[in-house]
Structure formats: C-alpha cells, structure tokens
Design an enzyme around this catalytic site. Sequence first.
Site, short mmCIF file in Angstrom:
data_model
loop_
_atom_site.label_atom_id
_atom_site.label_comp_id
_atom_site.label_asym_id
_atom_site.label_seq_id
_atom_site.Cartn_x
_atom_site.Cartn_y
_atom_site.Cartn_z
CB VAL A 1 -0.96 0.00 1.21
CG1 VAL A 1 -1.70 1.32 1.32
CG2 VAL A 1 -1.96 -1.14 1.08
CD GLU B 1 -4.98 3.81 -2.08
OE1 GLU B 1 -4.56 4.92 -1.74
OE2 GLU B 1 -5.71 3.64 -3.07
CE LYS C 1 -9.45 -1.25 2.02
NZ LYS C 1 -8.52 -1.10 0.99
CB ALA D 1 -17.52 -18.01 -11.76
CG PHE E 1 -12.52 -14.04 -2.40
CD1 PHE E 1 -11.80 -13.88 -1.21
CD2 PHE E 1 -13.89 -14.23 -2.31
CE1 PHE E 1 -12.43 -13.91 0.02
CE2 PHE E 1 -14.54 -14.27 -1.07
CZ PHE E 1 -13.81 -14.11 0.09
CB CYS F 1 -7.98 -6.66 1.23
SG CYS F 1 -6.59 -5.54 1.26
C1 UDX Z 1 -9.19 -5.64 -3.12
C2 UDX Z 1 -10.15 -4.50 -3.49
O1 UDX Z 1 -10.57 -4.69 -4.85
C3 UDX Z 1 -9.46 -3.15 -3.34
O2 UDX Z 1 -10.38 -2.11 -3.58
C4 UDX Z 1 -8.92 -3.05 -1.92
O3 UDX Z 1 -8.22 -1.83 -1.75
C5 UDX Z 1 -8.01 -4.21 -1.60
O4 UDX Z 1 -8.70 -5.45 -1.80
P1 UDX Z 1 -7.17 -6.89 -4.32
O5 UDX Z 1 -7.28 -7.87 -3.20
O6 UDX Z 1 -5.83 -6.33 -4.64
O7 UDX Z 1 -8.13 -5.62 -4.05
O8 UDX Z 1 -7.70 -7.56 -5.67
P2 UDX Z 1 -9.13 -7.76 -6.35
O9 UDX Z 1 -9.01 -7.37 -7.75
O10 UDX Z 1 -10.20 -7.15 -5.57
O11 UDX Z 1 -9.27 -9.34 -6.33
C6 UDX Z 1 -9.40 -10.08 -5.12
C7 UDX Z 1 -9.62 -11.53 -5.43
O12 UDX Z 1 -10.90 -11.72 -6.02
C8 UDX Z 1 -8.61 -12.11 -6.42
O13 UDX Z 1 -8.23 -13.41 -6.01
C9 UDX Z 1 -9.38 -12.15 -7.72
O14 UDX Z 1 -8.91 -13.14 -8.61
C10 UDX Z 1 -10.78 -12.48 -7.22
N1 UDX Z 1 -11.85 -12.07 -8.15
C11 UDX Z 1 -12.01 -10.76 -8.46
C12 UDX Z 1 -12.71 -13.03 -8.66
O15 UDX Z 1 -12.58 -14.22 -8.36
N2 UDX Z 1 -13.71 -12.62 -9.50
C13 UDX Z 1 -13.91 -11.31 -9.83
O16 UDX Z 1 -14.86 -11.03 -10.58
C14 UDX Z 1 -13.02 -10.35 -9.30
P1 ADP Z 2 0.29 -3.62 3.20
O1 ADP Z 2 -0.25 -4.61 2.21
O2 ADP Z 2 -0.76 -3.16 4.18
O3 ADP Z 2 1.04 -2.50 2.58
P2 ADP Z 2 2.80 -4.91 3.82
O4 ADP Z 2 3.07 -6.06 4.75
O5 ADP Z 2 3.06 -5.08 2.37
O6 ADP Z 2 1.31 -4.45 4.13
O7 ADP Z 2 3.68 -3.64 4.29
C1 ADP Z 2 3.69 -3.12 5.55
C2 ADP Z 2 5.11 -2.63 5.85
O8 ADP Z 2 5.10 -1.91 7.09
C3 ADP Z 2 6.16 -3.74 6.00
O9 ADP Z 2 7.20 -3.54 5.06
C4 ADP Z 2 6.66 -3.59 7.45
O10 ADP Z 2 8.04 -3.84 7.59
C5 ADP Z 2 6.36 -2.13 7.72
N1 ADP Z 2 6.24 -1.80 9.15
C6 ADP Z 2 5.54 -2.45 10.11
N2 ADP Z 2 5.66 -1.81 11.29
C7 ADP Z 2 6.43 -0.73 11.08
C8 ADP Z 2 6.92 0.33 11.91
N3 ADP Z 2 6.60 0.40 13.21
N4 ADP Z 2 7.72 1.27 11.35
C9 ADP Z 2 8.03 1.21 10.03
N5 ADP Z 2 7.61 0.24 9.19
C10 ADP Z 2 6.82 -0.72 9.71
#
Ligand code: UDX
Ligand code: ADP
Length: 489
Positions: free
Chosen positions: A23, A177, A236, A284, A288, A292
């Site tokens: 993120v 986000e 969210k 389908a 998933f 998230c």
């Molecule tokens: C999701 C949300 O879309 C996003 O807004 C949020 O910020 C984070 O979580 P993400 O997990 O990155 O994003 O991917 P997404 O495209 O949502 O897909 C999630 C899962 O659902 C994947 O495994 C995808 O393959 C599956 N999916 C998605 C389906 O099986 N069918 C669909 O029609 C859409």
């Molecule tokens: P997300 O998908 O929410 O971005 P990630 O696991 O990819 O989660 O990234 C989160 C990041 O935050 C990791 O790289 C981790 O090392 C970092 N992190 C966790 N705690 C702290 C902290 N206290 N200070 C700085 N970075 C941190």
Amino acid sequence: MPTAISSAPQAIRRICCVGAGYVGGPTCTVIAQNCPDITVTIVDVNPVRIAAWNSAPDAEGRLSGLPVYEPGLAEIVLACRGKNLFFSTEIDKAIEEADLVFVSVNTPTKKSGVGAGFAADLHYVESSTRRIAAVATSSKIIVEKSTVPCRTAASMRTILESNSRPGVRFDILSNPEFLAEGTAIPDLQSPDRVLIGSLDTNEGREAAARLSAVYEHWVPKHKVYTTGLWSSELSKLAANALLAQRISSVNAMAAICEATGADVDEVAHACGLDGRIGPKFLKASVGFGGSCFQKDILNLVYLSESLSLPQVADYWRQVITMNEWSKSRFAQKVVQTLFNTITMKKVAVLGFAFKKNTGDTRESAAISLCRYFRQENALVTIYDPKVPEAQIWMDLTEPGVVDDSIEVRKQITLAPSAVAACVDAEAIVIATEWDEFKELDWASIYAGMKKPAFLFDGRGIVDAKLLRKIGFKVHSVGKGPEIVDPVWA
Ligand code: UDX
Ligand code: ADP
C-alpha cells in the site's frame, strides 16, 4: 451524505510514509510523481525492503528488483527517486521533518489472544503511532492509510496525546486506500474516489482540506469526499465485504451452473446488463484470495460480534465459508475426475499469485489447491511468471512450526515455464488468470502430456471448445458438463 471539500489552506510540503509495503510504496510513489512540490520519504523498519526499493536498474535500465511488482510502478520510481521521492530506514528523521505522516503498516489477522483468527493485529499501528509521538517536535497530520477496525483513530489519538511534547498537536485523518493489486498504478492515477475521514471540528476539517489539496494535484476535486472518521474507517471494510460477497455469490451460482448445464459467464453477463447490478466483479473463479477480502470480513465478523450482533456476524461469515467451499469443491473435482485418485500423478498448477499481474500470494487459492493435492499424494509442479520461488516454498511449508521442507520438495517442484510444468502431466490446473496462459501452444502441450489429458480451468480463461478439439478433457468453473463425453456424464 459525504460532502465535497471547499478550501485548501496551508500547503503540505513534506510527507513521510511509515511502511514501504504494497500500500505505502505505490501510493506514495504516485503522490511524489504528481506533486513535484512535495518531498515524499517512505520509511520501513525492514532494511532489506528499503534496499530493494533503492535497488539499481539492470543492464537494460529497468528496475526489476523492487519489492512490489505492479505494472508501471518501476518507471515512476525511476523517474522520481532521488528527486522528490526517497526510501529510507531513517524513520525518526523522516517523521520529524514531515508535515503529514501516512501510517501504512501491516494489520494482519491476530494469531493469538482475544479475537484470534478474526480481529486485526494492531501491534504495528500502535508501535508506529508511539514512535511518531516520541519523535515529533512539531505539529503534524497523521493519516491512517492501513485498513483498520472502526474507531482505531480514537486509540491512535489517545496514544499520541498521552505521549506528545508540549505544544505539539496531532490531527488524525482516515484515508483508506482502495487500490487493487495488479492495477495499483491506474487505480491511484484515476481513482473512483478519494475518501478522507476527519473529526467534525475546525481543526479536523482543516487537516482534511490540507490532505485533499495533495490529491487535488491530479484527482478532480469532486472525487474527493470527506466523511466522519468512523464512516471512513468502516467504508473500507464495507467496500471489501461487498466486493467479496459478490464473488462468493457468483461462485455459488457457478456450482448451480455446473449441476444444471448452465454457463456462469452467460448468467453473470445477463445479470450484469441490469444497470443496478453492473458488469464488474462477476467473474466466477476457484475462489478469491488477496490480503484484504478475508482479513477485512473476519474483522467485520469480529466487530459485529463485539457489538452483540451475531446475526450480522453470521451473514458476513458465510461469504468466507462459501469461498472456502469453492476452493475445496474445485480441488475435489480434480481428484474425482482423475478416477478418484491423484496419488503419484503429476498435476501441473499454472499460476500461484492470488490474481494476475501481481507477485503477491497472500491467501492465494493456489496455496489451498497445492496443499489439498499434496494431501492426496500428488506430484505437483508449479509455474508462476512473477512469484519468487522462495515465496512459493514459504507458502507451502510451515517455517518455524514444523521443518517439512524436505518432505515438501519430494512432492512439489517448480518449473521455469508453463510448458515445462505440463510435460508428462496428467492434469493441468489453472489457478491464476495470467494472460500468457491464454496464448500457450496447447496442441504441443497436449502432445507432451499423459492421456487422457485433463485441464481444470479455475479462472474461466481458456477456450474450452478449442481445447476439446485438440483432445483435452476440460472442466471450467461454472460451466455445465460436456454431455457427449462420458468422463463428465
Ligand atoms: C481488493 C479490493 O478490490 C481493493 O479495492 C482493496 O483496496 C483491496 O482489496 P485486491 O485484493 O488487490 O483488491 O484484488 P481484487 O481485484 O479485488 O481481487 C481479489 C480476489 O478476487 C482475487 O483473487 C481475484 O482473482 C478475485 N476475483 C475478483 C474473482 O474471483 N472474481 C472477480 O470477478 C473479481
Ligand atoms: P500492506 O499490504 O498493508 O502495505 P505490507 O506487509 O506489504 O502491508 O507492508 C507493511 C510494511 O510496514 C512492512 O514492510 C513492514 O516492515 C512495515 N512496518 C511495520 N511496522 C512498522 C513500523 N513500526 N515502522 C516502520 N515500518 C513498519
């Protein structure tokens, strides 16, 4: 109703992003690209991750060593890094210098204690908040970017106010986000909306306006909405729950389609033509994945139970139950179709990421499938174009729990290409919808497989009719059985 923000006082000049993950990294890189007047420093406790963000271009001038793969990301990092975008482990310095701090740390599901398996582990949010309080000598806006349970901002405010230096004030905003992995850059460049939650006070509104002004460098003002803090935090979770529910709903339909001979793509298309339903997110699949959906729904279940709303908790829990069932239903279909045993049979799994265009494997359906096939004593060969090999091994073993790495390697091998993975296989399982799988030379793959050659399309991406002409026995998720073929009768 959310309200559009009207004014943008005192400009933000320096941003610190705590957490250089999926993120924080892409989000703040895009902010740096669109705001040349703002210096953005992304910090992380993990020096390896920061070194990867700072890695040098390869011989062709491409940044291939970044810790996050997103189409278009490397080019932006290359253009901005060292100008107004910096990656650093000097967390305190970056916090101290910033006007605004994004908290983008991980919030995994708790593994132990109260709420284990459901509630979000806020340990990382708390420790970064404490660090901000300890370090800051000037007032700052603190922005929750990580997905957090409702009312986390209140805890953050208590921690900040109890530990801040005299004269230092913190305004807390929620700015979830909504980017999806694989499309992070277009999602960030032209978001459907930017949501900013603030306290309904003069200071809260002013902080929201200052953050809004950052986004307004490239996002049309009417797409920036302010709400109360709690609505923003809950929005969210709600958006992810609704999206996941849609997939579980279409996957439930897929099971009916398979039993009746209907085609889930046709059903989804017909439903999506209704303007109230809309065509998106109705594909389908085997199930998933991603970091998230499951986490946020579990969070919502926990929240509902904590609020003494067990019926609401049960309602959302069912979305996960359906997803788990979809994955095991698909895996069982493979075993049943291969004459009820896959012991010592080679199964090629194409794709390991949770969706295409990402190297992320968190909660990927492929992990569940491979574990299931292992338990059935199959020999599994995996190919994914983006997931690092070390990640696949980590996902299929249990480091720190049992040392099963040698046993796993007796049953699992990794292949350098889709074609190589399929040589001598009895079945192919498409677990991720990578575009390259649509363009494979299926006739020569078929020639190199054991017969009958089975293909299980967990993503509905291949042309089943064409593959059947070649000789494959094809099962596509949500498609009725091939009546003429006794294997499917
Ligand atoms: C999701 C949300 O879309 C996003 O807004 C949020 O910020 C984070 O979580 P993400 O997990 O990155 O994003 O991917 P997404 O495209 O949502 O897909 C999630 C899962 O659902 C994947 O495994 C995808 O393959 C599956 N999916 C998605 C389906 O099986 N069918 C669909 O029609 C859409
Ligand atoms: P997300 O998908 O929410 O971005 P990630 O696991 O990819 O989660 O990234 C989160 C990041 O935050 C990791 O790289 C981790 O090392 C970092 N992190 C966790 N705690 C702290 C902290 N206290 N200070 C700085 N970075 C941190």
